[in-house]
Write an enzyme that holds these catalytic residues in place. Structure first.
Site, PDB file in Angstrom:
ATOM      1  N   GLY A   1      -2.710 -17.613  43.745  1.00  8.80           N
ATOM      2  CA  GLY A   1      -1.636 -16.650  44.475  1.00  8.80           C
ATOM      3  C   GLY A   1      -1.512 -15.448  44.059  1.00  8.80           C
TER       4      GLY A   1
ATOM      5  N   ARG B   1     -11.570  -3.110  47.223  1.00  9.57           N
ATOM      6  CA  ARG B   1     -12.030  -2.142  47.623  1.00  9.57           C
ATOM      7  C   ARG B   1     -13.310  -1.445  46.779  1.00  9.57           C
ATOM      8  NH1 ARG B   1     -11.232   2.768  45.529  1.00  9.57           N
ATOM      9  NH2 ARG B   1     -11.157   4.864  46.976  1.00  9.57           N
TER      10      ARG B   1
ATOM     11  N   ARG C   1      -4.107 -21.499  49.014  1.00  8.75           N
ATOM     12  CA  ARG C   1      -4.787 -23.178  47.694  1.00  8.75           C
ATOM     13  C   ARG C   1      -5.449 -24.013  48.546  1.00  8.75           C
ATOM     14  NH1 ARG C   1      -2.310 -20.821  42.966  1.00  8.75           N
ATOM     15  NH2 ARG C   1       0.296 -19.664  43.303  1.00  8.75           N
TER      16      ARG C   1
ATOM     17  N   GLY D   1      -7.433 -16.703  40.123  1.00  9.44           N
ATOM     18  CA  GLY D   1      -6.598 -16.822  38.468  1.00  9.44           C
ATOM     19  C   GLY D   1      -7.062 -18.462  38.161  1.00  9.44           C
ATOM     20  N   ASP D   2      -6.780 -18.513  37.487  1.00  7.45           N
ATOM     21  CA  ASP D   2      -7.830 -20.255  36.800  1.00  7.45           C
ATOM     22  C   ASP D   2      -8.260 -21.007  37.357  1.00  7.45           C
ATOM     23  OD1 ASP D   2      -5.696 -21.334  36.658  1.00  7.45           O
ATOM     24  OD2 ASP D   2      -5.347 -22.143  34.738  1.00  7.45           O
TER      25      ASP D   2
ATOM     26  N   THR E   1      -3.946 -12.549  38.097  1.00 11.10           N
ATOM     27  CA  THR E   1      -2.882 -12.969  38.252  1.00 11.10           C
ATOM     28  C   THR E   1      -1.726 -12.702  37.924  1.00 11.10           C
ATOM     29  OG1 THR E   1      -1.659 -15.508  37.255  1.00 11.10           O
ATOM     30  CG2 THR E   1      -3.941 -14.360  36.480  1.00 11.10           C
TER      31      THR E   1
ATOM     32  N   ASP F   1       0.189 -13.391  35.707  1.00 10.53           N
ATOM     33  CA  ASP F   1       0.689 -13.867  35.064  1.00 10.53           C
ATOM     34  C   ASP F   1       0.514 -14.180  33.369  1.00 10.53           C
ATOM     35  OD1 ASP F   1       2.781 -15.876  36.488  1.00 10.53           O
ATOM     36  OD2 ASP F   1       1.244 -17.432  36.654  1.00 10.53           O
TER      37      ASP F   1
ATOM     38  N   ASP G   1      -2.423 -15.295  32.479  1.00 14.23           N
ATOM     39  CA  ASP G   1      -1.991 -16.399  31.303  1.00 14.23           C
ATOM     40  C   ASP G   1      -3.350 -16.726  31.379  1.00 14.23           C
ATOM     41  OD1 ASP G   1      -2.537 -16.750  33.759  1.00 14.23           O
ATOM     42  OD2 ASP G   1      -1.762 -18.327  33.394  1.00 14.23           O
TER      43      ASP G   1
ATOM     44  N   ARG H   1      29.512 -10.385  32.254  1.00 17.21           N
ATOM     45  CA  ARG H   1      29.361 -11.629  32.758  1.00 17.21           C
ATOM     46  C   ARG H   1      27.187 -12.244  31.947  1.00 17.21           C
ATOM     47  NH1 ARG H   1      29.737 -11.406  38.768  1.00 17.21           N
ATOM     48  NH2 ARG H   1      31.940 -12.496  39.349  1.00 17.21           N
TER      49      ARG H   1
ATOM     50  N   GLY I   1       5.930 -18.193  35.955  1.00 17.90           N
ATOM     51  CA  GLY I   1       5.695 -18.745  35.071  1.00 17.90           C
ATOM     52  C   GLY I   1       5.538 -19.421  34.923  1.00 17.90           C
ATOM     53  N   ARG I   2       4.938 -20.302  35.343  1.00 17.87           N
ATOM     54  CA  ARG I   2       4.804 -21.915  35.327  1.00 17.87           C
ATOM     55  C   ARG I   2       4.808 -22.828  34.130  1.00 17.87           C
ATOM     56  NH1 ARG I   2       3.991 -23.864  41.341  1.00 17.87           N
ATOM     57  NH2 ARG I   2       1.996 -22.953  40.804  1.00 17.87           N
TER      58      ARG I   2
ATOM     59  N   GLY J   1      15.721  -5.384  27.219  1.00 19.26           N
ATOM     60  CA  GLY J   1      16.691  -5.904  26.221  1.00 19.26           C
ATOM     61  C   GLY J   1      17.432  -6.892  26.040  1.00 19.26           C
TER      62      GLY J   1
ATOM     63  N   HIS K   1       9.862 -14.427  44.585  1.00 17.26           N
ATOM     64  CA  HIS K   1       8.063 -13.858  45.139  1.00 17.26           C
ATOM     65  C   HIS K   1       8.172 -12.315  45.227  1.00 17.26           C
ATOM     66  CE1 HIS K   1       7.567 -18.197  45.281  1.00 17.26           C
ATOM     67  NE2 HIS K   1       6.385 -17.496  45.439  1.00 17.26           N
TER      68      HIS K   1
ATOM     69  N   GLN L   1       8.045 -10.714  42.846  1.00 18.39           N
ATOM     70  CA  GLN L   1       7.932 -10.501  41.724  1.00 18.39           C
ATOM     71  C   GLN L   1       6.257 -10.151  41.498  1.00 18.39           C
ATOM     72  OE1 GLN L   1       8.696 -12.632  38.386  1.00 18.39           O
ATOM     73  NE2 GLN L   1       9.960 -13.174  39.604  1.00 18.39           N
TER      74      GLN L   1
END
Ligand code: F6P
Length: 359
Positions: free
Chosen positions: A47, A57, A108, A138-139, A162, A164, A166, A199, A207-208, A222, A289, A291
């Site tokens: 990702g 760079r 991927r 990532g991993d 990543t 995440d 993580d 509401r 964050g799977r 908050g 996405h 994010q």
């Protein structure tokens, strides 16, 4: 009791080396200049994350400053298999520092998971005279690098990128800070409309398998409740909140849900809540996405640059199969096999803090 700090864990493993990564061109000693290294490749994988361009760079310019040639591999491991290579000069990475996404594109690759795929990738690297590789991802990306390095002896150094955050052994991954700010900005806006209508909003963030983005964005906004894959107890907090904390039309609520939460994502949880509390006005917002995009924050740019320079320094130091990390604001080197096999733990103090803010 406070959880063991990352640095203490690192000391325990003792295989993780604190590195002095200044990489000042003039300080490189002459013996190292007679290195075996002549040409390196750099690529992005998995990702995308804001700040990947800043890392490309930094890798390119640090390598060239150290008299190395640089090849960019496009489209991750798939591009490696297909020989989708481009030469990179210092000027080719001009004007990308502030851009989201990755100029080298990413993918991927299922083919790379096969030994035939990796053999093709190796032949392509050999044909292009590439001596070592910097992988930004990532991993999954580092697992691929570890396997390939073991099979074909090519040195790989990784830069964690990543949203995440993580990866084990590093406090920080490139792109996380930008993504966190994107979530906070979006949720602040959702809060305005939630409050106006009285509401409850279930806001799903990425964050799977990791709840760090959810946890920290929830605290920053908050949020009344935060649901993450690492803690089932949070569902009790949601029940309590729905039972007594929320009075329709008088107040609002933001529930942050990590997409990997075991209860099935924001849609499913909201559906269940609607059934149990038909009186509540419930809405769902999936940030998705958005994010992953956007211009990287200053911190992401600076850290990507530090890590890129550190990756070249590590290769010049003959290091292999390590991830560059940041622990307590210092550059560290983490063996791939630790970075990918061990889990990045969640700071449970943060959950406690969040509860305290909503007692
Ligand atoms: O690893 C980063 C990440 O954004 C995760 O948070 C998310 O679960 C996943 O990638 C989504 O991947 P894709 O864009 O391939 O669906």
């Amino acid at each position: 009791m406070l959880p063991m700090s990352l640095l203490q864990e690192i000391d325990l493993f003792n295989e993780i080396t604190m590195m002095n990564m200044t990489a000042k061109k003039n300080e490189i000693d002459d013996s190292r200049k007679k290195q075996k290294l002549n040409k390196i490749a750099v690529f992005t994988s998995g990702g995308d994350a804001p700040g990947m361009n800043a890392a490309i760079r930094a890798v390119t310019r640090a390598a060239i400053a150290n008299k190395l040639k640089v090849t960019g591999i496009r489209r991750g491991y798939q591009g490696m298999i297909e020989g989708d290579f481009i030469p990179l000069k210092a000027s080719d990475v001009s004007g990308i520092l502030q851009l989201g996404g990755t100029m080298l594109k990413t993918a991927r690759s299922d083919e790379f998971r096969t030994s035939q795929g990796r053999e093709k990738a190796y032949q392509q690297l050999r044909n292009a005279d590439i001596d070592a590789v910097v992988v930004i991802g990532g991993d999954g990306s580092f697992t691929g690098a570890l396997v390939m390095s073991q099979e074909y002896g090519i040195p790989f150094v990784g830069i964690p990128a990543t949203i995440d955050n993580d990866m084990y052994g590093t406090d920080y991954t490139i792109g996380y800070e930008t993504a966190l700010n994107t979530v906070v900005e979006a949720v602040d806006k959702i809060r305005d409309t939630a409050r106006s209508h009285g509401r409850i909003f279930f806001v799903e963030v990425m964050g799977r398998e990791a709840g760090l983005l959810a946890l920290n964005s929830g605290i920053a906004c908050g949020a009344e409740v935060i649901l993450i894959p690492e803690s089932k107890e949070q569902h009790e907090e949601l029940k309590k909140f729905l039972k007594k904390g929320y009075k329709r039309k008088e107040t609002s609520g933001i529930i942050i849900v990590a997409e990997g939460d075991e209860a099935g994502g924001a849609m499913k949880i909201a559906e269940d809540v609607r059934k149990e509390h038909p009186d509540l006005d419930v809405r769902v917002s999936i940030l998705g996405h958005i994010q992953r995009g956007g211009s990287p924050t200053a911190k992401d740019r600076v850290n990507a640059t530090r890590m890129g320079v550190a990756a070249i320094d590590a290769l010049l130091d003959d290091q292999n199969s390590i991830m560059i990390g940041l622990a307590n604001a210092k550059i560290v080197a983490v063996p791939f096999n630790k970075a990918v096999k061990l889990n990045h733990s969640i700071d449970t103090d943060l959950l406690e803090i969040q509860r305290l803010m909503n007692f």
